[in-house]
Design an enzyme around this catalytic site. Structure first.
Site, PDB file in Angstrom:
ATOM      1  N   ALA A 153      91.797  58.296 -26.930  1.00  0.00           N
ATOM      2  CA  ALA A 153      92.377  58.800 -28.182  1.00  0.00           C
ATOM      3  C   ALA A 153      93.873  59.040 -28.009  1.00  0.00           C
ATOM      4  O   ALA A 153      94.441  58.697 -26.969  1.00  0.00           O
ATOM      5  CB  ALA A 153      91.668  60.079 -28.597  1.00  0.00           C
ATOM      6  N   ASN A 154      94.518  59.584 -29.028  1.00  0.00           N
ATOM      7  CA  ASN A 154      95.933  59.968 -28.929  1.00  0.00           C
ATOM      8  C   ASN A 154      96.171  61.216 -29.782  1.00  0.00           C
ATOM      9  O   ASN A 154      95.256  61.712 -30.431  1.00  0.00           O
ATOM     10  CB  ASN A 154      96.835  58.797 -29.339  1.00  0.00           C
ATOM     11  CG  ASN A 154      96.637  58.412 -30.781  1.00  0.00           C
ATOM     12  OD1 ASN A 154      96.913  59.185 -31.688  1.00  0.00           O
ATOM     13  ND2 ASN A 154      96.128  57.198 -31.007  1.00  0.00           N
ATOM     14  N   ARG A 155      97.407  61.720 -29.775  1.00  0.00           N
ATOM     15  CA  ARG A 155      97.706  63.026 -30.369  1.00  0.00           C
ATOM     16  C   ARG A 155      98.035  62.990 -31.851  1.00  0.00           C
ATOM     17  O   ARG A 155      98.489  63.990 -32.402  1.00  0.00           O
ATOM     18  CB  ARG A 155      98.879  63.679 -29.634  1.00  0.00           C
ATOM     19  CG  ARG A 155      98.574  64.062 -28.218  1.00  0.00           C
ATOM     20  CD  ARG A 155      99.738  64.873 -27.630  1.00  0.00           C
ATOM     21  NE  ARG A 155      99.573  65.046 -26.208  1.00  0.00           N
ATOM     22  CZ  ARG A 155      98.743  65.947 -25.653  1.00  0.00           C
ATOM     23  NH1 ARG A 155      98.026  66.756 -26.423  1.00  0.00           N
ATOM     24  NH2 ARG A 155      98.644  66.026 -24.347  1.00  0.00           N
ATOM     25  N   ALA A 187      98.075  55.924 -35.987  1.00  0.00           N
ATOM     26  CA  ALA A 187      98.434  55.686 -34.585  1.00  0.00           C
ATOM     27  C   ALA A 187      97.237  54.983 -33.943  1.00  0.00           C
ATOM     28  O   ALA A 187      96.360  55.614 -33.343  1.00  0.00           O
ATOM     29  CB  ALA A 187      98.737  57.004 -33.883  1.00  0.00           C
TER      30      ALA A 187
END
Ligand code: C5P
Length: 217
Positions: free
Chosen positions: A29-31, A95
């Site tokens: 995942a990412n932020r 994103a």
């Protein structure tokens, strides 16, 4: 005279991160919080557009009047975007994870103690670039570019490489991810507009105003 409404227009937006499964208990995942994309969806709906918001896993309420499609992975997001066409405007704010696990395991992957870890990756499809090249390309295709340095030159290169009309380049060197504020540069064929630092909801409102200029009656 600029049109003061997006009524009758379909605006397709992606927002949030993607989650790429590794096995039943793990993911990549990412932020990304989804805040900027959700704010744009809200502003577009307030301007009268029909809005489809394809959202990765986020903790945000659905803005009023917005049709939301929840997805997990980049490939789910790509399918949901294709299913939502045709659209007049596409704003790809998500994103999207650059990579996913090459093989998704049915059972939890066990540590075998060795290096490198057993996680071969493969590259995800570029949803924005694919849409910009498709037969059903929306009239106005807008991408985002999160950069930490050389923001405008990177965004100009990305605009050409991906075939987008506009790139909203944002400086993510500070507390942008998850925060309320954003500093952006709008990069298009005519040049660069440097917007002052402002709240994400104000970035959204201004972007929607600029979009309305492209759709005079
Ligand atoms: O290449 P980069 O990830 O910096 O590009 C960012 C822009 O491209 C954003 O608009 C993002 O939503 C879009 N993108 C996409 N699919 C990907 C990667 C990025 O739509 N796989």
């Amino acid at each position: 005279r600029p049109k003061t409404s997006l009524s009758g227009r379909h605006v397709l937006i992606t927002a949030g991160p993607t989650h790429e499964p590794i096995d039943p208990v793990r993911y990549i995942a990412n932020r990304s919080s989804g805040k900027q994309g959700f704010a744009i969806a809200e502003a577009a709906a307030e301007a009268g557009a029909r809005v489809t918001l394809v959202a990765g896993p986020v903790n945000l309420p659905t803005p009023a009047g917005v049709e939301r499609v929840d997805v997990e992975s980049a490939r789910d997001m790509e399918r949901a975007v294709a299913a939502a066409l045709p659209a007049d405007v596409a704003i790809m704010v998500a994103a999207v994870a650059d990579w996913r696990a090459r093989d998704v395991a049915d059972q939890k992957v066990k540590k075998d103690g060795g290096d490198p870890a057993p996680l071969p990756l493969t590259t995800n499809p570029d949803i924005l670039a694919g849409l910009a090249q498709s037969d059903k390309r929306p009239k106005l295709v807008i991408g985002f570019a999160a950069e930490t340095e050389n923001i405008v030159p990177h965004a100009q290169a990305k605009r050409l490489r991906k075939g987008a009309d506009w790139i909203v380049a944002n400086d993510v060197s500070g507390d942008v991810m998850g925060g309320a504020m954003n500093t952006v540069h709008l990069v298009h064929a005519g040049g660069v507009e440097n917007w002052e630092p402002m709240a994400k909801r104000d970035v959204a409102a201004r972007l929607v105003e600029r979009i309305m200029d492209e759709f005079p009656d």
